[in-house]
Design an enzyme around this catalytic site. Sequence first.
Site, PDB file in Angstrom:
ATOM      1  N   GLY A   1      26.694   4.563   6.943  1.00  0.00           N
ATOM      2  CA  GLY A   1      27.747   3.680   6.479  1.00  0.00           C
ATOM      3  C   GLY A   1      27.226   2.440   5.785  1.00  0.00           C
ATOM      4  N   ARG A   2      25.994   2.069   6.093  1.00  0.00           N
ATOM      5  CA  ARG A   2      25.475   0.849   5.450  1.00  0.00           C
ATOM      6  C   ARG A   2      23.969   0.884   5.302  1.00  0.00           C
ATOM      7  NH1 ARG A   2      25.878  -3.840  10.002  1.00  0.00           N
ATOM      8  NH2 ARG A   2      25.573  -2.534  11.823  1.00  0.00           N
TER       9      ARG A   2
ATOM     10  N   LYS B   1      19.051  -1.539   5.032  1.00  0.00           N
ATOM     11  CA  LYS B   1      20.232  -1.579   5.902  1.00  0.00           C
ATOM     12  C   LYS B   1      21.074  -2.784   5.515  1.00  0.00           C
ATOM     13  CE  LYS B   1      21.657  -1.733  10.745  1.00  0.00           C
ATOM     14  NZ  LYS B   1      21.191  -1.581  12.134  1.00  0.00           N
TER      15      LYS B   1
ATOM     16  N   ASP C   1      32.260  -2.716   5.469  1.00  0.00           N
ATOM     17  CA  ASP C   1      31.895  -3.321   4.186  1.00  0.00           C
ATOM     18  C   ASP C   1      30.488  -2.936   3.731  1.00  0.00           C
ATOM     19  OD1 ASP C   1      30.374  -4.702   5.998  1.00  0.00           O
ATOM     20  OD2 ASP C   1      31.352  -6.643   5.704  1.00  0.00           O
ATOM     21  N   GLY C   2      29.801  -2.164   4.541  1.00  0.00           N
ATOM     22  CA  GLY C   2      28.457  -1.733   4.143  1.00  0.00           C
ATOM     23  C   GLY C   2      27.403  -2.818   4.279  1.00  0.00           C
TER      24      GLY C   2
ATOM     25  N   ARG D   1      13.797  -1.266   6.456  1.00  0.00           N
ATOM     26  CA  ARG D   1      13.275  -0.518   7.600  1.00  0.00           C
ATOM     27  C   ARG D   1      12.381   0.620   7.132  1.00  0.00           C
ATOM     28  NH1 ARG D   1      18.318   0.895  11.570  1.00  0.00           N
ATOM     29  NH2 ARG D   1      18.951   2.317   9.918  1.00  0.00           N
TER      30      ARG D   1
ATOM     31  N   ARG E   1      18.507  11.763  12.737  1.00  0.00           N
ATOM     32  CA  ARG E   1      19.167  11.492  14.015  1.00  0.00           C
ATOM     33  C   ARG E   1      19.706  12.788  14.619  1.00  0.00           C
ATOM     34  NH1 ARG E   1      21.298   5.983  13.091  1.00  0.00           N
ATOM     35  NH2 ARG E   1      20.234   5.278  11.211  1.00  0.00           N
TER      36      ARG E   1
ATOM     37  N   ASP F   1      24.364   9.322  17.449  1.00  0.00           N
ATOM     38  CA  ASP F   1      23.951   8.989  16.081  1.00  0.00           C
ATOM     39  C   ASP F   1      22.847   7.935  16.063  1.00  0.00           C
ATOM     40  OD1 ASP F   1      26.160   7.328  17.054  1.00  0.00           O
ATOM     41  OD2 ASP F   1      25.992   6.288  15.143  1.00  0.00           O
ATOM     42  N   ASN F   2      22.581   7.328  17.211  1.00  0.00           N
ATOM     43  CA  ASN F   2      21.511   6.338  17.271  1.00  0.00           C
ATOM     44  C   ASN F   2      20.259   6.902  17.929  1.00  0.00           C
ATOM     45  OD1 ASN F   2      23.109   4.412  16.029  1.00  0.00           O
ATOM     46  ND2 ASN F   2      23.876   3.590  17.962  1.00  0.00           N
TER      47      ASN F   2
END
Length: 500
Positions: free
Chosen positions: A100-101, A120, A132-133, A183, A190, A260-261
Amino acid sequence: MNLATPDLRAAPAWRSDGWVRALAGALPGLATVQAPQPLPAPHWVARNAALAAELGWSDWLDSDAALALLAGNRVLPEGPWATAYSGHQFGVWAGPLGDGRALLLGEAATPQGALEVQLKGAGPTPYSRRGDGRAVLRSSIREYLCSEAMHGLGIPTTRALALVGSPLPVRRETVETAAVVVRIAPSFLRFGHFEHFAHTAEDTEALRHLADATIARYFPAAGDSAQPYAALLQAVALRTAALMAQWQAAGFCHGVMNTDNMSVLGLTLDYGPFGFLDAFDPGHICNHTDQGGRYAWSRQPQVAFWNLHALARALLPLIGDGDAALAAIEPYKAAFADAMLAAWRAKLGLRELDGQHEADRALGDDLLRLMAQDRCDFTITFRRLAQFGTAPGAARDTVRDLFIDRGAFDAWAARYAARLALEPGTDAERAQRMNRVNPKLVLRNHLAEAAIRRAAAGDFGEIERLRRALSQPFDEDAGTAADAAFPPDWAQHLEVSCSS
Ligand code: AMP
Ligand code: MG
């Protein structure tokens, strides 16, 4: 937007044969080319000189070209990409979640092998939902510092190369300013990437393609197995077990262990409302939003196993047999228990001795119980334990003073001294060994908060000072005395939520 200037390509060496690009071609649903949203008036908030040097990017990271690229204001000839993943949040299927971002800038050839570089907070993607990303400076500083702190502790993690700031306002509970975290990881894959294709694809071909590519690139040994997909699952389970033991031993709480993490490579991934234990409470919840305590410190190892179940379910169409999928994650339990016992032993300065397994386990458990009862500071207690003297009448007050119930501590100390008598070597040698596993310094919330407050006032020096100190957390003279001291009273009122 495309700018293929030679200085951009000189360092880092962006690979045009990167695996995401190859996968994106073969697996259209995995990655979408997505231009970053330009970041107004970007400036450096932090540059990780140590990591830049490791990767041979020091000169480049000094350049305007690097700032433009890492702010998302220029792009390479190909990419960047947003990848698609789904997942379970707080135990519930949540559907598509990302990226998403985060944008994958590309893959660079480095002395450490091929590494993915991600921005990120570089703007919205097709997976942003209503977001909003963007990422705010506050949480970006936390991610930057904690990834480097974890690396300093020897815990597998994504790394942070730089932080780019901007006056761009970003609305959260209040209006804050935007930042981009740069990063780096061998892969940002994931559990959720596999769950995504298991849930969305009409047939198993996409899932198979992703699994085959993952095996070929990151788990070649699984490829040699008669059951490559079960072998992949088992390899991920074992890496996850090792990671969980390291988190627990460091007193690290991730805070949002949604599937997802969870990194397929067993890296610590996505730093949000994380925390390190201060006054020891096994039920400590570091995420203000996690009211039920699903991700409390003591629950992390079980949650990881639950997440492995979700990954097993996703891979089931490839493995073909539910029992085989369950059998592939079952070794997690023993691997975690073994790694955990080894970690507690090392923290107590004990070497593995035949016939002492159960006694050592009890010694560790009982110490934790006393620490919990008396709310002893996790990091300071283990660090001071190195000064525990075994000789009759030896001073033990530095550690004993941390306990309220001195009688209970003395009873435990007598058992500990008896066990230490079975160890070869002197107290001083043991102390040295223990100081290599029990850090003097961890990224306590108030330390990050102080850096954030100074950054908000335009002073970024504290970020770099802390990063440097946290990169040597076992050194006796790492950081200042205040960095390694008990948290101040005001730290108790700091609340960290998912908002970032
Ligand atoms: P998290 O649980 O914090 O990892 O967030 C779940 C997902 O939400 C992330 O993978 C992101 O893709 C997405 N997300 C979080 N914040 C934003 C944002 N401000 N804009 C767009 N997507 C976001
Ligand atoms: Mg996330």
